[in-house]
Design a protein around this motif. Structure first.
Motif, PDB file in Angstrom:
ATOM      1  N   ALA A  70       0.831  -1.207   0.000  1.00 31.03           N
ATOM      2  CA  ALA A  70       0.000   0.000   0.000  1.00 31.03           C
ATOM      3  C   ALA A  70       0.864   1.254   0.000  1.00 31.03           C
ATOM      4  O   ALA A  70       0.560   2.242  -0.691  1.00 31.03           O
ATOM      5  CB  ALA A  70      -0.927  -0.001   1.214  1.00 31.03           C
ATOM      6  N   ALA A  73       2.248   1.739  -3.475  1.00 29.21           N
ATOM      7  CA  ALA A  73       1.207   2.266  -4.366  1.00 29.21           C
ATOM      8  C   ALA A  73       0.999   3.756  -4.121  1.00 29.21           C
ATOM      9  O   ALA A  73       0.848   4.543  -5.067  1.00 29.21           O
ATOM     10  CB  ALA A  73      -0.091   1.501  -4.156  1.00 29.21           C
ATOM     11  N   GLY A  74       1.021   4.161  -2.852  1.00 27.26           N
ATOM     12  CA  GLY A  74       0.868   5.569  -2.525  1.00 27.26           C
ATOM     13  C   GLY A  74       2.009   6.423  -3.026  1.00 27.26           C
ATOM     14  O   GLY A  74       1.840   7.639  -3.240  1.00 27.26           O
ATOM     15  N   ARG A  81      -3.184  -2.025  -3.793  1.00 25.63           N
ATOM     16  CA  ARG A  81      -3.642  -1.625  -2.466  1.00 25.63           C
ATOM     17  C   ARG A  81      -4.571  -2.704  -1.903  1.00 25.63           C
ATOM     18  O   ARG A  81      -5.444  -3.203  -2.607  1.00 25.63           O
ATOM     19  CB  ARG A  81      -4.392  -0.300  -2.518  1.00 25.63           C
ATOM     20  CG  ARG A  81      -3.521   0.907  -2.825  1.00 25.63           C
ATOM     21  CD  ARG A  81      -4.376   2.165  -2.887  1.00 25.63           C
ATOM     22  NE  ARG A  81      -3.582   3.372  -3.016  1.00 25.63           N
ATOM     23  CZ  ARG A  81      -3.138   3.874  -4.149  1.00 25.63           C
ATOM     24  NH1 ARG A  81      -3.403   3.239  -5.288  1.00 25.63           N
ATOM     25  NH2 ARG A  81      -2.433   4.981  -4.182  1.00 25.63           N
TER      26      ARG A  81
END
Length: 315
Positions: A70, A73-74, A81
């Motif tokens: 996650a 991905a951020g 995610r």
């Protein structure tokens, strides 16, 4: 097929309901991977991956693994995610296994990556290492020195004469008295399983970096050594120097290696070769015939050990 725990639609529907994904449309086994059970999950809200975590994945490590993907991905990387329920939880239980749902990423992995693909995959790994510096969690390497020693000893208990010759070749690299080539090098969160089947492509561009379940806190250059061992050799374990050079060049276009990292690379590659030879040998020796997965041949990774030790002698 990587299905250790069968899941019927009637089992999955109550589980996915808590994640607010709408009615289940289809549940399809995914015939990739050798560690966990994976299904493609189609609902009214789109396509997802349902993963049931099997014995080798420590449930206590899932906040690190799911948090790392996650986080990546951020940071703009093509990583999945995890879907969270109304309480903010990403992990539940399904058929007596910890389970999670993640975004579905487009693309497919390349069985014969070009040199352009090699460079792109190397660059993505470097970008992951740069992004990982801000990830706050830590996890001990689940296949670190102590675990490798335990695998070695367990394999010896069932090894044939041919397997014993393989184990003797690896013995110096599981000796706890041996120097650790990684000690003085930069450390951070690493993927630790950066194989071609964990990198999806659409055309020439990586579109997905998946399967963070061996991710841990360890030496960044060791992650590169794992990746070079995975991408830079053919199916028989023969080195592909052009592929190794392209992958490392792509990596260093974002994160140049220090002189110490470069000097340690042959030894780190040898450790990576031993790590995957041992797990594959163990899976073959202790294979459960009821599991719908075929153990991989450990011999090609042992040949990688020969190549890496040859690089060390030439340095």
């Amino acid at each position: 097929m990587a299905v250790f725990t069968p899941v019927e639609e009637a089992d999955a529907e109550p589980f996915i309901r808590r994640f607010g994904l709408g009615p289940l449309r289809a549940l399809t086994p995914i015939a990739e991977g050798v560690e966990n059970t994976n299904y493609r999950l189609d609902t009214d809200q789109g396509r997802f991956v349902l993963t049931l975590f099997e014995g080798r994945t420590d449930e206590a490590a899932l906040p690190f693994c799911l948090g790392f993907t996650a986080h990546a991905a951020g940071a703009g990387l093509p990583c999945a995610r995890p879907v969270r329920d109304s309480s903010g939880e990403a992990v539940g239980r399904l058929n007596d296994r910890p389970a999670a749902i993640l975004e579905w990423l487009p693309g497919a992995w390349k069985r014969t990556p070009s040199l352009t693909d090699q460079a792109a995959a190397g660059a993505l790994l470097a970008r992951l290492h740069l992004a990982s510096a801000a990830f706050p969690l830590t996890r001990h390497n689940p296949v670190g020195p102590a675990a490798r020693r335990a695998l070695f000893d367990r394999c010896q208990s069932r090894a044939s004469s041919d397997d014993q010759r393989m184990l003797r070749r690896m013995a110096p690299w599981v000796d706890e008295r041996a120097a650790n080539p990684a000690l003085p090098l930069p450390v951070g969160p690493i993927h630790a399983d950066y194989f071609p089947d964990n990198i999806l492509f659409k055309g020439d561009a990586p579109s997905g970096l998946i399967d963070f379940y061996f991710a841990c806190t360890d030496v960044l250059a060791y992650d590169l050594a794992i990746a070079l061992s995975a991408w830079g050799f053919d199916a028989s374990g023969t080195a592909l120097p052009g592929a190794i050079a392209a992958f490392q060049s792509g990596y260093e276009s974002f994160r140049p290696l220090s002189p110490a990292e470069r000097a340690a690379m042959p030894a780190l590659g040898a450790v990576a070769a031993v790590r995957f030879t041992l797990t594959r040998l163990h899976d073959r020796l202790f294979h459960d015939p009821a599991a719908l997965v075929t153990p991989k041949d450990p011999a090609p990774f042992l040949r990688r050990l020969d190549w890496w030790t040859g690089q060390a002698l030439a340095a």
